[in-house]
Scaffold this motif. Structure first.
Motif, PDB file in Angstrom:
ATOM      1  N   CYS A 180      -4.880   0.647   2.432  1.00  0.00           N
ATOM      2  CA  CYS A 180      -5.910   1.684   2.292  1.00  0.00           C
ATOM      3  C   CYS A 180      -7.047   1.307   1.355  1.00  0.00           C
ATOM      4  O   CYS A 180      -8.156   1.811   1.496  1.00  0.00           O
ATOM      5  N   GLY A 181      -6.759   0.461   0.378  1.00  0.00           N
ATOM      6  CA  GLY A 181      -7.817   0.119  -0.569  1.00  0.00           C
ATOM      7  C   GLY A 181      -8.062   1.194  -1.617  1.00  0.00           C
ATOM      8  O   GLY A 181      -8.923   1.054  -2.469  1.00  0.00           O
ATOM      9  N   ARG A 182      -7.293   2.265  -1.576  1.00  0.00           N
ATOM     10  CA  ARG A 182      -7.516   3.338  -2.532  1.00  0.00           C
ATOM     11  C   ARG A 182      -6.221   3.831  -3.159  1.00  0.00           C
ATOM     12  O   ARG A 182      -6.023   5.017  -3.373  1.00  0.00           O
ATOM     13  N   CYS A 183      -5.275   2.908  -3.370  1.00  0.00           N
ATOM     14  CA  CYS A 183      -4.101   3.259  -4.159  1.00  0.00           C
ATOM     15  C   CYS A 183      -3.970   2.165  -5.220  1.00  0.00           C
ATOM     16  O   CYS A 183      -4.634   1.130  -5.128  1.00  0.00           O
ATOM     17  N   CYS A 227       0.812  -1.224   0.000  1.00  0.00           N
ATOM     18  CA  CYS A 227       0.000   0.000   0.000  1.00  0.00           C
ATOM     19  C   CYS A 227       0.851   1.282   0.000  1.00  0.00           C
ATOM     20  O   CYS A 227       1.669   1.505   0.882  1.00  0.00           O
ATOM     21  N   ARG A 228       0.638   2.126  -0.982  1.00  0.00           N
ATOM     22  CA  ARG A 228       1.438   3.352  -1.077  1.00  0.00           C
ATOM     23  C   ARG A 228       1.079   4.351   0.012  1.00  0.00           C
ATOM     24  O   ARG A 228       1.934   5.039   0.548  1.00  0.00           O
ATOM     25  N   ARG A 229      -0.192   4.451   0.323  1.00  0.00           N
ATOM     26  CA  ARG A 229      -0.609   5.416   1.342  1.00  0.00           C
ATOM     27  C   ARG A 229       0.077   5.096   2.662  1.00  0.00           C
ATOM     28  O   ARG A 229       0.527   5.975   3.384  1.00  0.00           O
ATOM     29  N   CYS A 249      -3.188  -1.308  -3.886  1.00  0.00           N
ATOM     30  CA  CYS A 249      -4.297  -1.961  -3.180  1.00  0.00           C
ATOM     31  C   CYS A 249      -5.368  -2.395  -4.172  1.00  0.00           C
ATOM     32  O   CYS A 249      -5.930  -3.475  -4.062  1.00  0.00           O
TER      33      CYS A 249
HETATM   34 ZN    ZN Z   1      -3.244   1.423  -0.506  1.00  0.00          ZN
END
Ligand code: ZN
Ligand code: ADP
Length: 605
Positions: free
Chosen positions: A389-392, A372-374, A395
């Motif tokens: 995060c599920g948003r990068c 995950c990048r975040r 993910c």
């Molecule tokens: Zn992520």
């Protein structure tokens, strides 16, 4: 009035965001405060609300004189008595503002540091009640930082001259040493520190390998962001000019911005970017601090920034309105080489260069990571995070990995046998067995490693080398012309004591997968539901004509969030209109009739 009443009745918002409330209470109680919040986190309210509650005028110190006028217009639009003083103001207007201050007719005064520090201004302020000093962009006191302003150091006189006026320092720069510097320099003593999470949940991160940067960018914009406002960062002025021209030739409304342009041109472009919808600003980092446009839907990097701090600050200019936005970047080894070269050419001392070099390597690590990048970013700023995060991009579609142990061994051995004195391109020539003059000159075509890596392409090898550097199994020597060198961790790999998992390069990745993050953008104005689309366009047009008539940027009238709420809730009475988050009494008086009218027109037919 209570803080909450001020929030509702002046600003038209229903709730404080986390921390705003605590900060406001502390300042009202007369305490000194350091507030760290990400861009778009809502720092302004933290001093605006107390300034309206405490007696006297709130003085806001800001280096961003280009923004003051908009900030003041926005406040006036809310019925707040605000003014600004900086070098752009004419004498008569200065006198008028000073008199208003003396008569106690100002709630907030925005002022450039050099103007505040003039003895005339300081004397004037000592004669009137001052509610608070807000020091915006407080990281400008840091001599290590890139935004250093000598005038900011002199702000320490505030502590001596106004010992009983609370000082609130605000910044979006997260790094702990800067934080300490701010506390020391501004004498905040053991005042409260409020550090909000630096997460920007509405920003999707997307980082891919650079192949044909412009084409990749064009595809990215066409796919999801046609007609949206965005910023494209490039490393050089030349690249800015070329990219802006190229985008314009390819159907995207783009403007350049860099320090090589005349001040007039720059200001004109910045103004257009702020006021018009759907312009793409192609810029160097000269287009920087304090771009106060709330509806920037994407920030793209055609070149890798030199640190995670810079990356985060630059990408943070997306989505200040809290609506879904995207940070998109292409990168490659050539970026590392370019930054290294500029660092070596700079006048900075060795200690500084070493720190910058470490920062660059952390940035490369962020690019190469497969998790995950975040989380990598937040971890870098010292936040503890556990869940992906599920948003990068990583993910949303986890990168494939492969066993790169053997490839790593080949690469390390090529580096070793060529004497650890060559850069990536040369090492790749040796690996794939390319006979060049240079290779022959050094007799490296005779090495046992020569040509052992023919199975992989040049692009594959670049990816392998980058990843090995990011993992610390290889390093780029900052001093030796960027030569690749072995590290302490190389030995274990060469001996086969550890395995090396590498991520697979995302073949034309942006075509298939980057679509995913964008399709999750539920609230993006581009994704206004079809039945709301005509109303949305009509409200935007109405907002634009009202803003033009007042010669202010559109968001001074209403921000996108408020317009979106109007589309969803379709208020027909004044009371319903007033209930929209972002509509306060002043704006309600001023605009409810025309907006309700427009909404009514679209809701009947
Ligand atoms: Zn992520
Ligand atoms: P920054 O921390 O970058 O200075 P701003 O103070 O400009 O952020 O706030 C960013 C945006 O968030 C603005 O559009 C502002 O009106 C909005 N905002 C701030 N606080 C609230 C709140 N409590 N409720 C709703 N919107 C808010």
């Amino acid at each position: 009035m209570t803080p909450h009443q001020v929030l509702n009745q002046v600003f038209g918002y229903q709730h404080f965001r986390p921390l705003q409330n605590d900060i406001v209470d502390a300042v009202i109680a007369g305490e000194h405060v350091l507030a760290l919040m990400p861009t778009g986190g809502g720092k302004s309210l933290c001093y605006q609300v107390p300034a309206l509650i405490r007696s006297g005028c709130g003085v806001v110190v800001s280096p961003l004189i280009a923004l003051m006028q908009d900030q003041v217009e926005t406040l006036k639009g809310l019925g707040v008595r605000a003014a600004f003083l900086n070098s752009t103001i004419e004498y008569a207007a200065v006198m008028e503002t000073e008199q208003a201050l003396q008569r106690g007719e100002l709630d907030l005064l925005y002022i450039a540091p050099e103007r505040l520090l003039q003895s005339r201004t300081l004397e004037l302020l000592q004669q009137v009640p001052v509610a608070l000093f807000a020091i915006d962009e407080a990281h400008c006191v840091s001599q290590w930082g890139h935004d250093f302003r000598a005038d900011y150091l002199r702000l320490e006189v505030l502590a001596t001259l106004f010992p009983h006026v609370p000082r609130i320092a605000l910044t979006a720069t997260a790094d702990p040493s800067t934080r300490q510097e701010i506390i020391d320099r501004l004498h905040l003593g053991d005042g409260h520190q409020f550090v909000s999470s630096f997460d920007r949940p509405n920003i999707v991160y997307n980082i891919i390998e650079k192949k044909d940067a412009r084409k990749q960018l064009h595809g990215f914009i066409r796919r999801s962001y046609l007609g949206s406002s965005g910023i494209v960062y490039c490393a050089s002025r030349k690249r800015v000019d070329e990219t802006a021209a190229w985008l314009s030739d390819h159907g995207i409304n783009a403007l350049p911005y860099h320090a090589g342009m005349s001040t007039d041109e720059r200001q004109k472009n910045q103004r257009r970017f702020l006021e018009e919808d759907g312009l793409v600003m192609v810029a160097t980092i000269a287009f920087g601090m304090g771009i106060d446009k709330p509806d920037v839907r994407f920030v793209a990097h055609l070149d890798m920034p030199k640190s995670i701090e810079s990356y985060y600050q630059e990408t943070g200019r997306a989505g200040r309105d809290g609506l879904p936005s995207e940070a998109w970047m292409v990168y490659g080894f050539q970026d590392v080489a370019w930054i290294r070269q500029r660092l070596m050419e700079s006048e900075a001392n060795d200690a500084f260069k070493r720190v910058e070099w470490r920062r660059l390597n952390a940035m490369l690590g962020l690019c190469e990571v497969s998790s995950c990048r975040r989380n990598v970013i937040l971890d870098y700023f010292g936040e503890v995070v556990t869940e992906p995060c599920g948003r990068c991009d990583n993910c949303l579609s986890p990168p494939e990995t492969w066993d790169g142990t053997q490839a790593a061994q080949m690469a390390l051995s090529a580096v070793y046998r060529t004497g650890q004195s060559f850069g990536a391109n040369y090492v790749i020539d040796v690996l794939i067995g390319k006979v060049t003059d240079r290779v022959v000159q050094y007799d490296h075509h005779l090495l046992p490693t020569f040509g052992v890596g023919v199975e992989l392409s040049v692009l594959d090898w670049r990816s392998v080398l980058r990843q090995l550097v990011a993992k610390g199994v290889l390093r780029v020597d900052m001093n030796a012309h960027g030569a690749l060198k072995l590290t302490e961790d190389s030995r274990a790999v060469l001996r086969g004591e550890v395995t090396v998992a590498l991520r697979r390069d995302r073949e034309l990745a942006e075509g298939s997968r980057a679509r995913k993050p964008s399709s999750r953008l539920v609230e993006t104005p581009a994704a206004v539901s079809p039945q709301d689309k005509t109303l949305w366009d009509a409200l935007k047009a109405l907002r634009k004509s009202l803003a033009d008539a007042k010669k202010v940027p559109a968001f001074v009238v209403f921000n996108d969030r408020a317009l979106l709420a109007m589309c969803r809730e379709r208020p027909v009475t004044v009371a319903q209109f007033m209930a929209i988050d972002g509509v306060g009494p002043k704006k309600c008086d001023e605009y409810s009739a025309v907006f309700i009218d427009e909404i009514g027109r679209h809701s009947q037919g």
